[in-house]
Scaffold this motif. Structure first.
Motif, PDB file in Angstrom:
ATOM      1  N   GLY A  54      49.871  45.884  41.199  1.00 48.72           N
ATOM      2  CA  GLY A  54      48.821  46.117  42.187  1.00 48.72           C
ATOM      3  C   GLY A  54      49.239  47.061  43.292  1.00 48.72           C
ATOM      4  O   GLY A  54      48.427  47.429  44.134  1.00 48.72           O
ATOM      5  N   TYR A  55      50.536  47.456  43.305  1.00 50.41           N
ATOM      6  CA  TYR A  55      51.052  48.194  44.448  1.00 50.41           C
ATOM      7  C   TYR A  55      51.914  49.351  43.978  1.00 50.41           C
ATOM      8  O   TYR A  55      53.127  49.265  43.917  1.00 50.41           O
ATOM      9  CB  TYR A  55      51.810  47.255  45.397  1.00 50.41           C
ATOM     10  N   ASN A  76      51.172  53.040  44.882  1.00 51.92           N
ATOM     11  CA  ASN A  76      51.337  53.988  45.981  1.00 51.92           C
ATOM     12  C   ASN A  76      51.437  53.317  47.338  1.00 51.92           C
ATOM     13  O   ASN A  76      51.493  53.986  48.349  1.00 51.92           O
ATOM     14  CB  ASN A  76      50.154  54.960  45.993  1.00 51.92           C
ATOM     15  N   ASN A  77      51.450  52.028  47.373  1.00 49.20           N
ATOM     16  CA  ASN A  77      51.558  51.336  48.663  1.00 49.20           C
ATOM     17  C   ASN A  77      52.565  50.217  48.499  1.00 49.20           C
ATOM     18  O   ASN A  77      52.293  49.049  48.765  1.00 49.20           O
ATOM     19  CB  ASN A  77      50.180  50.800  49.084  1.00 49.20           C
ATOM     20  N   GLU A  89      53.473  47.086  50.599  1.00 48.75           N
ATOM     21  CA  GLU A  89      52.614  45.895  50.561  1.00 48.75           C
ATOM     22  C   GLU A  89      52.973  44.935  49.427  1.00 48.75           C
ATOM     23  O   GLU A  89      52.231  43.993  49.150  1.00 48.75           O
ATOM     24  CB  GLU A  89      51.151  46.321  50.374  1.00 48.75           C
ATOM     25  N   PHE A 143      43.331  57.963  59.814  1.00 47.51           N
ATOM     26  CA  PHE A 143      43.108  57.640  58.405  1.00 47.51           C
ATOM     27  C   PHE A 143      41.846  58.325  57.897  1.00 47.51           C
ATOM     28  O   PHE A 143      41.841  58.945  56.836  1.00 47.51           O
ATOM     29  CB  PHE A 143      42.999  56.124  58.206  1.00 47.51           C
ATOM     30  N   MET A 179      42.251  61.043  55.092  1.00 53.97           N
ATOM     31  CA  MET A 179      41.956  60.589  53.729  1.00 53.97           C
ATOM     32  C   MET A 179      40.525  60.875  53.288  1.00 53.97           C
ATOM     33  O   MET A 179      40.255  60.943  52.091  1.00 53.97           O
ATOM     34  CB  MET A 179      42.198  59.078  53.604  1.00 53.97           C
ATOM     35  N   ALA A 181      44.016  50.746  47.168  1.00 51.88           N
ATOM     36  CA  ALA A 181      45.248  51.259  47.777  1.00 51.88           C
ATOM     37  C   ALA A 181      45.046  51.268  49.288  1.00 51.88           C
ATOM     38  O   ALA A 181      44.091  50.672  49.802  1.00 51.88           O
ATOM     39  CB  ALA A 181      45.623  52.632  47.221  1.00 51.88           C
ATOM     40  N   VAL A 182      45.945  51.972  49.952  1.00 51.60           N
ATOM     41  CA  VAL A 182      46.019  51.841  51.407  1.00 51.60           C
ATOM     42  C   VAL A 182      44.694  52.210  52.088  1.00 51.60           C
ATOM     43  O   VAL A 182      44.058  53.204  51.756  1.00 51.60           O
ATOM     44  CB  VAL A 182      47.204  52.687  51.949  1.00 51.60           C
ATOM     45  N   LYS A 195      46.569  48.148  54.799  1.00 47.36           N
ATOM     46  CA  LYS A 195      46.515  47.157  53.719  1.00 47.36           C
ATOM     47  C   LYS A 195      45.968  47.818  52.448  1.00 47.36           C
ATOM     48  O   LYS A 195      45.231  48.799  52.522  1.00 47.36           O
ATOM     49  CB  LYS A 195      45.583  45.998  54.108  1.00 47.36           C
ATOM     50  N   SER A 196      46.257  47.210  51.315  1.00 52.11           N
ATOM     51  CA  SER A 196      45.729  47.724  50.057  1.00 52.11           C
ATOM     52  C   SER A 196      44.339  47.157  49.828  1.00 52.11           C
ATOM     53  O   SER A 196      44.161  46.191  49.094  1.00 52.11           O
ATOM     54  CB  SER A 196      46.665  47.346  48.907  1.00 52.11           C
TER      55      SER A 196
END
Lengths: 631, 631
Positions: free
Chosen positions: A138-139, A141-142, A145, A497, A501, B309-310, B315-316
């Motif tokens: 589940g993680y 690119n992050n 976490e 962000f 993004m 993802a972030v 947080k994801s």
């Protein structure tokens, strides 16, 4: 004097320039690869393919052609080994990079004496095979976490490693499905109810007979779209206990009494420290995919030089390499391979000097080289496949390995797009405010005035200094534009962000691309000063072609933004065509300088492909495989 | 009203528009594909993979879901079947296209009653499997130069088919390595010492028990970079004798007395007539790769919508589909899939009306659709793979099949680059001299005046008519420029070959690209008039995005050549970003409209990928395969 004679060069001097360092290691590997073990084979089972990759790596280790201690004594040897193995087999190279860089390097740098004594010697011999347990399902690119935990149990002086849910399983773990004895698990350290952030733990997962240990679940990920000699696994832990000493404790320590201490205060900082081995990992990937790109170009150019098709009289008498179509597709890729190789050599040199003072520079270089070279490698293989037509579609001609190997590089150890974001972020934080302000002012001027502000952007494009200036202008414009957008966003109450993004992704990516290409050209221009001067004329043509290709691919921006006039814009493809024509007569010599020995030139298309097709070959290269029935 | 509500649409009406025709056949195929036989499997041997592709095709034939007679009654059914099978498995689709189009279609059209009686019924049932023996090892792109001979022997009333050398072996012959009973061999007809040019001959190569017949050498080509369910062979003939009746004689005839006659006088003309089945073959490839692109987009968009993802708080928690990066990579591909689907539907309709009067138009359409769609399919799969990261690298997510399937389409049945040359050639011969002259004059004017001549190239780019005008301008400019270059070359005593192949390749390719993209947009604009008007707002946004993407990819040309001002040039990416934002909320509905039933949505990434990763799946989809050991 014709263009031809003025740019002729000494191929062995050129090879030395490209190969740069650790020639003995490269030669040792190439000699080793002269044997049946290293001949590609296709009609094999998944299990056979994986054992083959291991045996190939084992023979490399038996000859001591790579060592985890090279990180201390001679880091460039690691990267040169990766490039050479990358020419031979992406699966072997991938297993090697995980064993020596991600696993071995992490043990070396994050571990202490007890870990070194337990593992380093066995890493070099493959007596202990390891893997790197960072990514969770589940993680990706992050990773900061991530959910896996390592809870300290004071009563038994052990850590309990646990996978709380499916999304927390360690995922894509190379060497995991069949071969590894250990995994470095990255997990949240929980101590007396306190989450101390991510740390690394050595967790044994198999005994010496390869039996999986209790509490560990290893799930085989099976077939991938390529590099199937790599045994990837999803790995979970059901409250697996390990001794406290198996925590990697060079920066954080834990006493038997449960006292935790750490040099690095923030949890994010701790995580980044742990993932530091990804830095050299990126150079490893750049090296592997650079090696692969060279093999693909070698095949494509040799095939195009021997494949005859329609000529002036309608007969099949003209090598397709004579066609402008072929030259325009392949020669810019050849030129960029040279340019990237030169920049990569610089990155290796800088990595060797790595310390706190140049950490950001090295980080930027590693990200720039990994992204540019892995994309380039995929692009090169894809184009070579297409330009080789049907021959490119045969597995034995290995261009498919190049395509999929490139893909593996593009998203492994940091998705290229995420690394581009990292580059842009570092550039923004490092930029001088004065420079950005100057660019911001220039940004509001009409394009004619902008050109005046920027100075020298007119003139003959056939000049490396002007090309560099053009690339510098793109980079500084984008840097200031991004700074402005973020600043304006802030004033409007938008989060960073959101701007980063959701609104300015093209600009973020474009800035990083501009930086990476400018940096590469800068390295090339520097190399022209220091290289054997007999090579300079040929290299100058190649570097111009690389730079012009970058301009051509982003020409809409350069002309729309007034960096180039429309008239200069029209010159760009014209110049690209002329440079391709200038390079064409040297195409074979330029791939000769890649120094791929004949016994590693497996692709039939690169040699006498008529002879190869003169018998029932089953699409195989090994005589034993050619006799093997496909039933 | 928000952009969202104004462009919402009825997914089933959209599906009907895209699917266009033969919905019953499509539905029949999709129902059939709901079973174990049609579930992808990976850990299989080459022999198993080939048998599986045959069994899948056999079940399609058993249900009579395709027939060679469709070419007479309902040609669009052939293409719609190809698209649907292309969604399921590229290997099955490739075996099918050779059986029904290249082999079956050739028998139907070049054969006469005796061949029809011998073969047509058995082609439909697969009782007789055939292949298409055109390409020779040494003669891919110049097949008219092929070397295989068929010499008439009056004494025995037979033809003797012979392969004089290795380079003359029939190469890449689908269905050849294992399954085919017959091959249509294209060979030079030699009669009493006279070479009458290339003709087609039915040559039996295996008996009903699949034993290879005497004199025929079938060499297995083994593993390719993909579609390994297809059994490709190199086939040679050692003076194999066939009855005179096995010559395909709808245009040329041969009497027992050795009197040859032919309606078509030139040898090149005879060859082109014979290769006519490549025309529908190109639409078949377009259909297969269109189906594959849809499946890749379905996977990429569903995965991006469920992969977190972030987010703003670190947080994801944010689906990656929300990222502008993801939208900018994937949504233009979605828009172009729609645009190309609409143009492809038009091409199918025109093919149905094929006769002498529209032959050139249909030829152009077939070449344009095959090239644009196969490249698009490879590009879509490559981008989807990269944007799905690690999940994209799992075989089970099928994006690798999309990449390599795209490659197969790009160079099969005419290398795309050669077809682009064909387009440019046809456009030149069809162009009105007056139009070229006008453009030639305009070409000498400075850009400000050029814009005046061209008329309406300023204004809001967010307008399909203006976008069409811009694409038309590019096409006509390039057409006149190429005509001028050829003309000037002629005056300077250069051969057309030299100008075309050695100097103006970029322009030749660029003209064809300009034509194909303009044509596609034209079809889209026409469709907006005739379609269910509830779909028009959404389609308008998609078609704009497709057109803007084409502009963006060639923006350097548009601005450098003065077709767009630098200010308009800067608007192009801005508009592309806005259109991506407008499309994003509908991404799932837009792939829903591809009408891929849940049971054909095999990729775990397109569904509950956490659940799929909750057990030891071996990277397989079939429960039986998941239990199978990889040892």
């Amino acid at each position: 004097m014709t263009a031809a004679s003025s740019t002729s060069f000494d191929a062995s001097a050129m090879s030395r320039l490209l190969d740069h360092d650790n020639i003995d290691t490269r030669n040792g590997l190439k000699e080793l690869f002269n044997g049946e073990l290293y001949t590609p084979r296709y009609n094999v089972t998944l299990a056979e393919e994986r054992e083959l990759a291991l045996q190939r790596l084992q023979a490399i280790c038996d000859k001591r052609l790579i060592s985890v201690l090279d990180f201390k004594d001679n880091p460039r040897r690691i990267f040169s080994a990766h490039e050479t193995v990358g020419m031979m087999d992406g699966s072997t190279a991938t297993k090697m990079t995980v064993q020596f860089n991600l696993f071995g390097g992490t043990i070396l740098k994050l571990g202490t004496k007890k870990h070194h004594e337990l593992l380093l010697a066995d890493i070099d011999t493959l007596a202990s095979i390891g893997c790197f347990g960072l990514t969770e399902l589940g993680y990706g690119n992050n990773a900061v976490e991530m959910l896996t935990t390592a809870t300290y149990d004071k009563d038994t002086d052990e850590f309990i490693v646990n996978t709380p849910e499916t999304k927390a399983r360690k995922y894509w773990i190379t060497n995991g499905a069949v071969h590894a004895h250990y995994v470095v698990v990255f997990a949240r350290l929980l101590n007396a109810g306190v989450d101390e952030g991510i740390h690394g733990f050595v967790v044994p997962i198999r005994d010496k007979d390869r039996n999986v240990l209790p509490g560990v679940t290893v799930w085989d990920m099976g077939y991938k779209i390529g590099v199937n000699g790599v045994d990837n696994a999803s790995i979970g832990f059901e409250s697996v206990r390990i001794p406290r000493d198996y925590m990697l404790d060079s920066t954080s320590t834990m006493t038997a009494q449960g006292a935790f201490s750490c040099d690095v205060k923030s949890k994010r900082g701790r995580f980044l420290k742990l993932a530091d081995q990804l830095l050299s990992g990126r150079l490893c990937i750049a090296a592997m995919t650079l090696g692969s790109a060279k093999v693909c170009l070698d095949t494509a150019i040799r095939y195009a030089s021997s494949r005859l098709a329609v000529g002036p009289k309608g007969k099949s008498d003209t090598p397709i390499m004579d066609y402008q179509l072929q030259q325009r597709a392949i020669l810019p890729l050849l030129a960029k391979t040279y340019a990237l190789n030169i920049a990569f050599n610089h990155a290796k040199d800088r990595y060797t000097e790595l310390d706190a003072s140049n950490h950001t520079d090295v980080l930027l270089l590693c990200c720039a080289m990994k992204t540019l070279i892995s994309w380039h490698s995929e692009d090169t293989a894809t184009t070579a496949r297409e330009r080789c037509g049907g021959q490119g579609f045969l597995a034995a001609n290995r261009l498919g390995e190049g395509i999929i190997g490139g893909h593996a590089g593009i998203t492994a150890e940091g998705d290229n797009r995420v690394l581009m974001q990292k580059i842009a972020k570092e550039l923004l934080s490092g930029a001088s405010k004065a420079q950005i302000a100057k660019e911001m002012v220039a940004g509001f001027l009409p394009s004619a005035m902008r050109r005046a502000v920027d100075g020298t952007l007119s003139g003959d494009l056939d000049d490396l200094q002007l090309l560099l200036k053009i690339l510098q202008t793109r980079e500084s414009r984008r840097l200031s534009e991004l700074a402005t957008k973020l600043n304006n966003g802030k004033k409007q109450g938008k989060s960073i962000f959101n701007v980063w993004m959701l609104e300015e992704s093209d600009l973020v990516q474009g800035l990083a691309q501009a930086y990476a290409e400018r940096l590469t050209l800068q390295c090339c221009i520097n190399a022209l000063r220091t290289c054997d001067q007999g090579l300079a004329p040929m290299l100058t043509v190649l570097f111009k072609l690389a730079a012009i290709d970058w301009l051509e691919r982003d020409l809409g921006w350069f002309v729309s933004e007034g960096v180039l006039t429309p008239a200069s814009g029209r010159e760009v493809p014209e110049l690209a065509r002329r440079l391709c024509r200038d390079v064409a007569p040297y195409a074979i010599s330029l791939v000769d300088a890649f120094n791929i020995p004949e016994h590693m030139r497996h692709a039939p298309a690169a040699g006498d492909w008529v002879a190869y097709n003169g018998f029932d070959n089953y699409g195989e290269l090994l005589p034993a495989m050619q006799r093997r029935s496909t039933e």
